[in-house]
Each structure stands twice: as C-alpha cells, then as structure tokens.
Scaffold this motif. Structure first.
Motif, PDB file in Angstrom:
ATOM      1  N   VAL A  24       0.852  -1.193   0.000  1.00  0.00           N
ATOM      2  CA  VAL A  24       0.000   0.000   0.000  1.00  0.00           C
ATOM      3  C   VAL A  24       0.884   1.238   0.000  1.00  0.00           C
ATOM      4  O   VAL A  24       1.882   1.306   0.724  1.00  0.00           O
ATOM      5  N   ARG A  25       0.517   2.188  -0.864  1.00  0.00           N
ATOM      6  CA  ARG A  25       1.193   3.493  -0.874  1.00  0.00           C
ATOM      7  C   ARG A  25       0.157   4.569  -0.590  1.00  0.00           C
ATOM      8  O   ARG A  25      -0.988   4.454  -1.023  1.00  0.00           O
ATOM      9  N   LEU A  26       0.586   5.618   0.109  1.00  0.00           N
ATOM     10  CA  LEU A  26      -0.323   6.742   0.362  1.00  0.00           C
ATOM     11  C   LEU A  26      -0.348   7.651  -0.864  1.00  0.00           C
ATOM     12  O   LEU A  26       0.432   7.477  -1.800  1.00  0.00           O
ATOM     13  N   GLY A  27      -1.212   8.645  -0.821  1.00  0.00           N
ATOM     14  CA  GLY A  27      -1.493   9.485  -1.994  1.00  0.00           C
ATOM     15  C   GLY A  27      -0.293  10.147  -2.625  1.00  0.00           C
ATOM     16  O   GLY A  27      -0.308  10.478  -3.811  1.00  0.00           O
ATOM     17  N   ARG A  28       0.748  10.388  -1.848  1.00  0.00           N
ATOM     18  CA  ARG A  28       1.931  11.025  -2.441  1.00  0.00           C
ATOM     19  C   ARG A  28       3.100  10.045  -2.550  1.00  0.00           C
ATOM     20  O   ARG A  28       4.257  10.437  -2.590  1.00  0.00           O
ATOM     21  N   GLY A  29       2.759   8.760  -2.569  1.00  0.00           N
ATOM     22  CA  GLY A  29       3.764   7.749  -2.896  1.00  0.00           C
ATOM     23  C   GLY A  29       4.423   7.070  -1.709  1.00  0.00           C
ATOM     24  O   GLY A  29       5.224   6.157  -1.902  1.00  0.00           O
ATOM     25  N   GLN A  30       4.090   7.513  -0.463  1.00  0.00           N
ATOM     26  CA  GLN A  30       4.767   6.920   0.699  1.00  0.00           C
ATOM     27  C   GLN A  30       4.382   5.448   0.825  1.00  0.00           C
ATOM     28  O   GLN A  30       3.204   5.120   0.884  1.00  0.00           O
ATOM     29  N   LEU A  31       5.416   4.589   0.915  1.00  0.00           N
ATOM     30  CA  LEU A  31       5.177   3.137   0.976  1.00  0.00           C
ATOM     31  C   LEU A  31       4.954   2.709   2.430  1.00  0.00           C
ATOM     32  O   LEU A  31       5.740   3.050   3.316  1.00  0.00           O
ATOM     33  N   ILE A  32       3.878   1.961   2.675  1.00  0.00           N
ATOM     34  CA  ILE A  32       3.670   1.353   3.995  1.00  0.00           C
ATOM     35  C   ILE A  32       4.590   0.134   4.053  1.00  0.00           C
ATOM     36  O   ILE A  32       4.553  -0.727   3.153  1.00  0.00           O
ATOM     37  N   PRO A  33       5.436   0.055   5.084  1.00  0.00           N
ATOM     38  CA  PRO A  33       6.520  -0.946   5.015  1.00  0.00           C
ATOM     39  C   PRO A  33       6.087  -2.402   5.102  1.00  0.00           C
ATOM     40  O   PRO A  33       6.857  -3.285   4.732  1.00  0.00           O
ATOM     41  N   THR A  34       4.879  -2.680   5.598  1.00  0.00           N
ATOM     42  CA  THR A  34       4.467  -4.091   5.651  1.00  0.00           C
ATOM     43  C   THR A  34       3.337  -4.325   4.655  1.00  0.00           C
ATOM     44  O   THR A  34       2.432  -3.494   4.534  1.00  0.00           O
ATOM     45  N   PRO A  35       3.372  -5.480   3.963  1.00  0.00           N
ATOM     46  CA  PRO A  35       2.348  -5.711   2.932  1.00  0.00           C
ATOM     47  C   PRO A  35       1.008  -6.122   3.531  1.00  0.00           C
ATOM     48  O   PRO A  35       0.924  -6.545   4.679  1.00  0.00           O
ATOM     49  N   CYS A  36      -0.022  -5.981   2.721  1.00  0.00           N
ATOM     50  CA  CYS A  36      -1.363  -6.451   3.074  1.00  0.00           C
ATOM     51  C   CYS A  36      -1.684  -7.608   2.132  1.00  0.00           C
ATOM     52  O   CYS A  36      -0.859  -7.981   1.290  1.00  0.00           O
ATOM     53  N   SER A  37      -2.876  -8.148   2.262  1.00  0.00           N
ATOM     54  CA  SER A  37      -3.271  -9.181   1.299  1.00  0.00           C
ATOM     55  C   SER A  37      -4.608  -8.797   0.674  1.00  0.00           C
ATOM     56  O   SER A  37      -5.340  -7.975   1.239  1.00  0.00           O
ATOM     57  N   MET A  38      -4.876  -9.344  -0.498  1.00  0.00           N
ATOM     58  CA  MET A  38      -6.150  -9.006  -1.156  1.00  0.00           C
ATOM     59  C   MET A  38      -6.662 -10.182  -1.969  1.00  0.00           C
ATOM     60  O   MET A  38      -5.912 -11.088  -2.351  1.00  0.00           O
ATOM     61  N   LYS A  39      -7.953 -10.113  -2.205  1.00  0.00           N
ATOM     62  CA  LYS A  39      -8.595 -11.065  -3.109  1.00  0.00           C
ATOM     63  C   LYS A  39      -9.115 -10.250  -4.280  1.00  0.00           C
ATOM     64  O   LYS A  39      -9.779  -9.222  -4.077  1.00  0.00           O
ATOM     65  N   ILE A  40      -8.771 -10.679  -5.503  1.00  0.00           N
ATOM     66  CA  ILE A  40      -9.281  -9.966  -6.689  1.00  0.00           C
ATOM     67  C   ILE A  40     -10.585 -10.647  -7.095  1.00  0.00           C
ATOM     68  O   ILE A  40     -10.594 -11.837  -7.428  1.00  0.00           O
ATOM     69  N   LEU A  41     -11.672  -9.899  -7.054  1.00  0.00           N
ATOM     70  CA  LEU A  41     -12.973 -10.480  -7.403  1.00  0.00           C
ATOM     71  C   LEU A  41     -13.191 -10.425  -8.911  1.00  0.00           C
ATOM     72  O   LEU A  41     -13.666 -11.372  -9.508  1.00  0.00           O
ATOM     73  N   GLU A  42     -12.834  -9.278  -9.509  1.00  0.00           N
ATOM     74  CA  GLU A  42     -12.912  -9.192 -10.980  1.00  0.00           C
ATOM     75  C   GLU A  42     -12.127  -7.975 -11.468  1.00  0.00           C
ATOM     76  O   GLU A  42     -11.941  -7.016 -10.730  1.00  0.00           O
ATOM     77  N   PHE A  43     -11.658  -8.063 -12.697  1.00  0.00           N
ATOM     78  CA  PHE A  43     -11.021  -6.907 -13.321  1.00  0.00           C
ATOM     79  C   PHE A  43     -12.114  -6.068 -13.976  1.00  0.00           C
ATOM     80  O   PHE A  43     -13.088  -6.612 -14.490  1.00  0.00           O
ATOM     81  N   VAL A  44     -11.942  -4.751 -13.935  1.00  0.00           N
ATOM     82  CA  VAL A  44     -13.001  -3.860 -14.423  1.00  0.00           C
ATOM     83  C   VAL A  44     -12.432  -2.999 -15.539  1.00  0.00           C
ATOM     84  O   VAL A  44     -11.395  -2.348 -15.356  1.00  0.00           O
ATOM     85  N   ASN A  45     -13.091  -3.022 -16.697  1.00  0.00           N
ATOM     86  CA  ASN A  45     -12.632  -2.160 -17.798  1.00  0.00           C
ATOM     87  C   ASN A  45     -13.450  -0.874 -17.791  1.00  0.00           C
ATOM     88  O   ASN A  45     -14.671  -0.924 -17.867  1.00  0.00           O
ATOM     89  N   ILE A  46     -12.805   0.256 -17.658  1.00  0.00           N
ATOM     90  CA  ILE A  46     -13.582   1.496 -17.559  1.00  0.00           C
ATOM     91  C   ILE A  46     -13.603   2.268 -18.882  1.00  0.00           C
ATOM     92  O   ILE A  46     -14.254   3.288 -19.002  1.00  0.00           O
ATOM     93  N   ILE A  47     -12.829   1.781 -19.871  1.00  0.00           N
ATOM     94  CA  ILE A  47     -12.799   2.490 -21.165  1.00  0.00           C
ATOM     95  C   ILE A  47     -13.916   1.931 -22.057  1.00  0.00           C
ATOM     96  O   ILE A  47     -13.970   0.723 -22.297  1.00  0.00           O
ATOM     97  N   PRO A  48     -14.809   2.802 -22.554  1.00  0.00           N
ATOM     98  CA  PRO A  48     -15.897   2.289 -23.392  1.00  0.00           C
ATOM     99  C   PRO A  48     -15.376   1.662 -24.686  1.00  0.00           C
ATOM    100  O   PRO A  48     -14.313   2.041 -25.180  1.00  0.00           O
ATOM    101  N   LYS A  49     -16.116   0.711 -25.212  1.00  0.00           N
ATOM    102  CA  LYS A  49     -15.719   0.056 -26.467  1.00  0.00           C
ATOM    103  C   LYS A  49     -16.036   0.969 -27.663  1.00  0.00           C
ATOM    104  O   LYS A  49     -16.871   1.861 -27.553  1.00  0.00           O
ATOM    105  N   GLY A  50     -15.362   0.738 -28.767  1.00  0.00           N
ATOM    106  CA  GLY A  50     -15.702   1.397 -30.029  1.00  0.00           C
ATOM    107  C   GLY A  50     -15.192   2.814 -30.176  1.00  0.00           C
ATOM    108  O   GLY A  50     -15.730   3.593 -30.953  1.00  0.00           O
ATOM    109  N   LEU A  51     -14.141   3.164 -29.461  1.00  0.00           N
ATOM    110  CA  LEU A  51     -13.621   4.529 -29.582  1.00  0.00           C
ATOM    111  C   LEU A  51     -12.888   4.739 -30.915  1.00  0.00           C
ATOM    112  O   LEU A  51     -12.258   3.847 -31.404  1.00  0.00           O
TER     113      LEU A  51
END
Ligand SMILES: Cc1cc2nc3c(=O)[nH]c(=O)nc-3n(C[C@H](O)[C@H](O)[C@H](O)COP(=O)(O)O)c2cc1C
Lengths: 84, 479
Positions: free
Chosen positions: A57-84
């Motif tokens: 995890v990094r904070l808004g200005r790039g500061q790294l939190i020294p210990t990692p977290c864990s996550m589960k990816i539920l799905e990838f999300v495409n935010i760019i519309p098709k057909g541009l």
C-alpha cells in the motif's frame, strides 16, 4: 502468488478493509509489464496472510507502507468504453 | 531566413556531446528507477544531458534524459555558442518571436512514420517509458513530449507539454488543467458534448518545437516554432486522424481523449521539487496508433529540485512573454527574469520608476494575465539593478523593500494544484495568494533622503574607476 501495489488517499489506519471496492492495482511482476495498472474489484486485509494476493500500500503522495497487506481480486473492471 | 537550429533531437544531442554538454552511456541501464536516478543527479549538479544507448528489456530503443536543463543547452538549441550569457539568449528569443511568422510546411514520408503500429500492436508498454522516481503513480511516457489537439469549433491548433502516465497497453492518464489551452478545448467543448477528442503525443520532438510547446505562446505553437526556426516547421499528417505532427520527432502516439471517464494518475515528482498533487482521477487518453523512427529515441525530463526543463524553460519563456506584454502596455521596464531556482515562482522585473506605485501596476498586470497562475512572487527593482544577478537581487530585496509598505499581498489569485505552500483546500480549488515586493525607493522622498548605493560603480568618479580597472592585474589581482 503475484505481487501488486495500490494507492490510498486516506491514512493507513483508515484504509477500508473487508469490503468490496473498485480501485487501481499495479502488477509488480518484473519485466516490460511491471507497473501495468488495472481497475479491479478487490477485498483487502491488513493481515498479510488472509487473502491469496500480496499487495503493498502506498499513500497518496507515494509513501510506501513498510508491511504488505493481502487481497482477493474479485474481478477486473474495464472502464474504457468500447468502439472509440 | 532560417536561423541555425536542429531539425531533430538526435542532431541536437550530437551537438551537445561535442561541446561536453551530453554524455553517452553504452552500458545497460534499467528503465525502472536507474535511468531516473542518473538524470535526477545530473539535473541537481547542473550537469550534462544523457543519451542511454542500451535499455533493459527494450533492445532497439534509446532514451535521452535532461535534454535542455541548462542555459548552455538552451543556447545550443538556439544555434548559439554554449557560453552565451542569459541576457543574450533572451534577446535571441525576443528577436525571433517578434519576427516573421510562417505557417508550417506539410511533408510526406516523414521520419516519425518510418514504423507504423496499429491495433494491438500499438501497445505503449512496448515503449521504454521510465519509472522516473520511486513512489510515482506509474511509468511516465510523457515528460519531454507534447500533445497536439485541435479546437472543436475553431481552426485553433494547440501543442502543449502536459505530462502522461502509462496506465496499461492502451491507456494513458494525465492532468489537463482547466486554464491550459487544451484544458479549455477539452473541459469546455468536447467533454460536455461527450465527443472523444483526437490527440497526437509527440515524444522527443526537436528542441525548438519542445520549447514552443511549453511556452505561453500568444499564437498557435506550430507557427511559433516556425518563428523560432526562421522557416516553416515540417509537419506530417497523422495516420488515424486529421492532426499534424512535427515530421522529425522520434515517436508519435495517436488516439482520443475519452470523454467523461477519468483514470487515477500521479503522484509524480513535479517541477516544484515535491510530489504535491496526490493520486487523483485525471483525463484518460486511449491509444490507437504508434508511429516512430527506426531505432527510436525515447526522452525523459526528470522533475524535482532545481534544475530541470520544467523550471529552466518555463522560467525562460514565462519571463520573456511577460517582458513582451509589459512593453506592449507601455510600461518602462528594463527587463524581466524568472529564476529557475524559484521553480518559476519568482519573477524579477526591472523598471524605471516613472510614477508612484508602478511596482503594483506591474504585479497586477502579470498576475492578471494568462501567465499568472504559474507564479506568485513579483520582485520589482529599479533600472540600475542587474536582474540576472542573484546577489544584487537579494541585496535589493533586503535593503529597499519596506517590510510593511513595500509588500503588497493579493490573497485571491488563480493558482495550480501543484503549489506545495498552498493549503489543501487552495490546491483543490486551484487558487493561490500573490505577493509583490517593491524594491524601488518611493518617488516622493526628497533627494537628500535617498540612500546612496555604495558600490564600485556608484561612489567613485569615472576616471578613478577606469584607472583601477586598467591597472587591476598589475596590482596583482587575477580576475
Ligand atoms: C516538462 C514539463 C511538463 C509539464 N506538464 C504539464 C502538465 O502535466 N499539465 C499542464 O497543464 N502543464 C504542464 N506543463 C506546463 C505547460 O507545458 C505550459 O503551461 C505550456 O505553456 C502549455 O500551455 P498552454 O496550455 O497555454 O498551451 C509542463 C511543462 C513542462 C516543461
């Protein structure tokens, strides 16, 4: 297990945990695609063992939190519309 | 008549290598922070530019770093001797940009289209975009590049240097500030109508096109570039849209800005020397094509503490465009100089104090102009102060500026979200306070009340000065 990182715009103590959220995660696998970003629906825990993926995890200005977290990816999300 | 200039950045860097103003690194370097660290260090040491010949993971590509981060390289870009003093480089800029202007010249078979990649092959992760600073929000493909765009309902063409982060294979993101020329087109015209805006990003352009793209030019930048060159800049039509790009650039990325979609961008080391603006939703660029030279050269400007291109070139052109504007208004200025070390926040204006409050008038004019959002300190000195000499500037500021009467504060100005001193609320709104330092003695003081400057050239008769100067070395001094 892949390694990822993500940015949060709040203090680490206020990071939302154990809820589904859509955010940007970056793939840290070395090589040309390192830092490739993607929107994804994820659940994060500060417990590094709880979920299968390791995420730094990094904070808004790039500061790294020294210990990692864990996550589960539920799905990838495409935010760019098709057909541009 | 054409001035001496370099048609592409290759020839420019070659010239810099010859004068010791660029070094070539043949050893393999990593695009992931190593290249950035090298360029950062050379910027902080006011050292040479760097040409990386061998980039990890990216055979066939090269990259140039810190192309114009010193006045020496700026002089070379103008075809001048690298030792040309700043006032002379400034004069050359003013001479060229007040001279004849030319429309650009369209050519075919341009070097920047030797290789054409479209569809899935137009993948920006195949370009060696550097991870510039540890902690940045992504790899920055656009730090020494500009975006070409056309207004929706007028023929106006804009070339503007606005940074871009590589997000994934097909998308980039970056800040398009609302008061920038492209910001006005995008936020006020295309986006409200939900129309994708065609763009072409020109990566590693020739030095004069680059200078034009980050200058607050009053005319379209293709014409402005031609003015700087003294002949029409050569351009070529894009492969996917009706935009035209400089033919001799290294890499072109074509696509559309995506309306009403934002992508998280930043943080990024910025020209103020800080990472100030946080990760935020910013403008999304969708990539349709990449065209480039064979053996293309990427480019990197590494922004941070002084001195980088953001500080040097922006100080240079902002100051000189202010110079033109103040003279156009009939203000009896002797010159304007912006200090790169101030990260283009402090501008020094020399003036003949012809009437009371002239310093306030100057400050209000420049803060109220299109240039105003980028700086917040104006120091006005009299015509005898050398505006290029930092020692004289500090002396004038600390001795002639009255700490109460000489400082005028304007709390409500337009600012940028990048100002490190601004409160979080001011940054979000893009507002900033402004301050004028009047370093001229008030005109209503009696002659007998005015302090006399005690300097070699002010308190000795001419004949004594000349005698001392003539005999200086024979007294035993070296310089
Ligand atoms: C290296 C560099 C990076 C820059 N990045 C940005 C940026 O991301 N966004 C922006 O609005 N201006 C940026 N600027 C400043 C613009 O280039 C500058 O304001 C220029 O005059 C464009 O002006 P215009 O919008 O008036 O055409 C940058 C300048 C430099 C030298």
């Amino acid at each position: 297990m892949a390694e990822w990182d993500t940015y949060i715009n709040v203090n680490f103590k206020d990071m939302p945990e154990e809820i589904e959220q859509v955010t940007v995660i970056r793939d840290l696998t070395p090589g040309k695609y390192k830092y490739r970003s993607t929107y994804a629906k994820i659940i994060v825990s500060k417990d590094p063992e709880k979920y299968p993926e390791k995420v730094w995890v990094r904070l808004g200005r790039g500061q790294l939190i020294p210990t990692p977290c864990s996550m589960k990816i539920l799905e990838f999300v495409n935010i760019i519309p098709k057909g541009l | 008549m054409a001035y001496k200039y370099y048609k592409d950045n290759r020839a420019f860097i070659e010239a810099c290598v010859k004068t010791g103003d660029a070094v070539v690194i043949n050893e393999e370097v990593d695009w992931d922070l190593e290249m950035g660290a090298i360029v950062r260090r050379t910027c902080e040491k006011k050292g040479p530019a760097v040409l990386f010949k061998n980039i990890k993971d990216y055979p066939g590509f090269e990259c140039v770093g810190a192309p114009i981060a010193t006045y020496r390289r700026l002089a070379i870009a103008f075809g001048l001797d690298p030792d040309t003093p700043i006032p002379e480089i400034s004069k050359e800029y003013l001479r060229r940009t007040t001279g004849k202007s030319y429309p650009p010249k369209v050519i075919t078979n341009a070097p920047c289209q030797e290789v054409i990649l479209q569809g899935d092959d137009a993948n920006i992760l195949n370009l060696p975009a550097p991870m510039v600073h540890d902690g940045d929000g992504g790899r920055y493909i656009g730090t020494w590049q500009f975006v070409v765009a056309k207004d929706l309902d007028t023929p106006f063409i804009n070339w503007g240097m606005y940074r871009q982060m590589a997000f994934d294979e097909k998308t980039m993101a970056g800040p398009v500030l609302p008061f920038s020329d492209m910001g006005k087109m995008w936020h006020n015209k295309y986006q409200p109508k939900n129309i994708p805006m065609p763009f072409a990003v020109v990566v590693n352009p020739d030095p004069l096109s680059a200078i034009a793209s980050c200058a607050p030019a009053q005319i379209a930048e293709d014409e402005f570039t031609s003015q700087l060159m003294g002949e029409p800049v050569e351009i070529v039509k894009c492969v996917t849209c009706d935009l035209y790009v400089p033919a001799h650039a290294e890499i072109i990325i074509e696509g559309v800005l995506v309306p009403n979609v934002t992508i998280d961008e930043a943080p990024f080391g910025e020209y103020t020397g800080y990472r100030t603006s946080p990760r935020e939703p910013r403008t999304a660029y969708y990539v349709k094509a990449i065209t480039m030279r064979k053996q293309p050269i990427m480019a990197m400007s590494n922004m941070g503490v002084p001195t980088d291109e953001g500080q040097l070139l922006r100080s240079f052109s902002l100051g000189l465009e202010m110079d033109k504007m103040l003279r156009d208004q009939g203000i009896p200025i002797t010159g304007v100089h912006m200090l790169p070390e101030s990260t283009h926040h402090l501008t020094v204006v020399g003036v003949k104090p012809a009437y009371p409050n002239i310093a306030t008038q100057i400050g209000q004019l420049v803060f109220g102009s299109k240039l105003g959002p980028w700086f917040h300190m104006v120091v006005v000195v009299d015509e005898k102060t050398n505006i290029y000499d930092k020692d004289e500037l500090i002396h004038a500021l600390c001795t002639k500026c009255h700490p109460v009467n000489g400082i005028r504060v304007e709390p409500f100005g337009v600012g940028t979200p990048l100002n490190p001193f601004a409160t979080p609320a001011e940054r979000r709104l893009g507002v900033a306070g402004k301050v004028i330092f009047d370093c001229t003695f008030p005109l209503d003081w009696e002659a007998s009340d005015i302090p006399i400057k005690v300097s070699f050239d002010n308190v000795y008769p001419k004949d004594i000065q000349e005698k001392v100067l003539a005999k200086w070395k024979t007294y035993g001094f070296k310089e």
